[in-house]
Design a protein around this motif. Sequence first.
Motif, mmCIF file in Angstrom:
data_model
loop_
_atom_site.group_PDB
_atom_site.id
_atom_site.type_symbol
_atom_site.label_atom_id
_atom_site.label_comp_id
_atom_site.label_asym_id
_atom_site.label_seq_id
_atom_site.Cartn_x
_atom_site.Cartn_y
_atom_site.Cartn_z
ATOM 1 N N ASP A 202 3.673 7.415 -1.125
ATOM 2 C CA ASP A 202 2.498 6.807 -1.743
ATOM 3 C C ASP A 202 2.916 5.820 -2.823
ATOM 4 O O ASP A 202 3.880 6.055 -3.558
ATOM 5 C CB ASP A 202 1.629 7.916 -2.348
ATOM 6 C CG ASP A 202 0.268 7.402 -2.745
ATOM 7 O OD1 ASP A 202 0.148 6.848 -3.858
ATOM 8 O OD2 ASP A 202 -0.683 7.543 -1.946
ATOM 9 N N THR B 67 0.821 -1.221 0.000
ATOM 10 C CA THR B 67 0.000 0.000 0.000
ATOM 11 C C THR B 67 0.852 1.267 0.000
ATOM 12 O O THR B 67 0.328 2.358 -0.175
ATOM 13 C CB THR B 67 -0.919 0.019 1.233
ATOM 14 O OG1 THR B 67 -0.118 -0.085 2.416
ATOM 15 C CG2 THR B 67 -1.905 -1.134 1.190
ATOM 16 N N SER B 68 2.148 1.137 0.222
ATOM 17 C CA SER B 68 3.047 2.288 0.257
ATOM 18 C C SER B 68 4.465 1.849 -0.103
ATOM 19 O O SER B 68 4.741 0.650 -0.248
ATOM 20 C CB SER B 68 3.025 2.967 1.637
ATOM 21 O OG SER B 68 3.384 2.038 2.644
#
Length: 365
Positions: A333, A315-316
């Motif tokens: 991100d 997710t990152s």
Amino acid sequence: MVDVVIEKVTKIFNNKLKALDNVSLTIQDKLFFCLLGPSGSGKTTLMRIIAGLETPTSGRVYFGDEDVTDLTPSERNIAMVFQFPSIYPSLNVYENIALAVRREVKSRDEERRRVRWAAELLRIEEHLNKKYGQIDLGILQRVSIAKAIVRRAAVYIFDEPLSNLDARLRESLRSELKRIHKEVGGTFIYVTHDQAEAMALADKIGVLRDGRLQQVGTPEEIYYRPSNKFVAYFIGSPTINFMKSRLRIAEGRLYVEVGESYVPLDPALAAPALERLKSLQSLEIALRPQDIWVSKTPQPYSVECKVSAIESLGTSLILDLRCGQVSFKALADIDLGVSEGDTVYALLNPGRIHVVDPVTEEIIF
């Protein structure tokens, strides 16, 4: 239910190994308290002294107003859960739990009510008639917890009860322990080396290192306002960045050096420590990867960096950034769209920058 008070406790083994060094601590009634530290930090020794399984070389232990230093575990009225399930193989689950409470109850009906209550709380009702060989390790550990919380103990002590479970079982039980504590309403003392476990469970955490208590506070206090370099490093994932730096004062504002650039400090944080900062010949700054924002275009007070490595967390991204002679990690991100070797711009959150005294390793702010 009582406060647990540790007063200047020292423990020396074999007349030379100092496992605890003058530890003082108060654990308030009904608190979920975690003793956290790496292997060899003294957390298990302190837990055993609280439980009455070890005697301190010096210092006292109180449950409320009662000095329990010389009392046995049974005289202290404690309930314990260990790393491995504590189950009698010849008895079924119901009988194991009932045995723990049999001295307290006045009738078989009360015994059944208490056992059913504990079984429902641990979600093991369907296993009450099963024996050791018929249930898996996760259920066995739930039975061990049920055996502890079914009692009306002064203090409930958990000695790394999830450490031998696989990740799925550990996550499942961890998510329930706070609910169980709320239902039981007792003083929980939980020993762990896992900082994520402590952060998820505890009302308060006591961090130990080399037998000394480093800091006591809520998870938020430990995370955002660590008292020293060790606590800052030990808590949080990815681990906090440490960077050698210098101080600059310009137009009444404080700046710290990051590689070849200077970034401002939060005036509200820095002002009270200004005189001490001025006296330092050198300093370190500390900043968590989560508090560094990465952009592909320059921003005010941003630091130009090269991306030296990229690690995906799904997710990152964890970016390894290099600025001059300084390297640090930033959390970015997943859609940032950068590759190794790219130039990016790191913006450091001034309100989250810690300044570390390089001699004492104390965090000044």
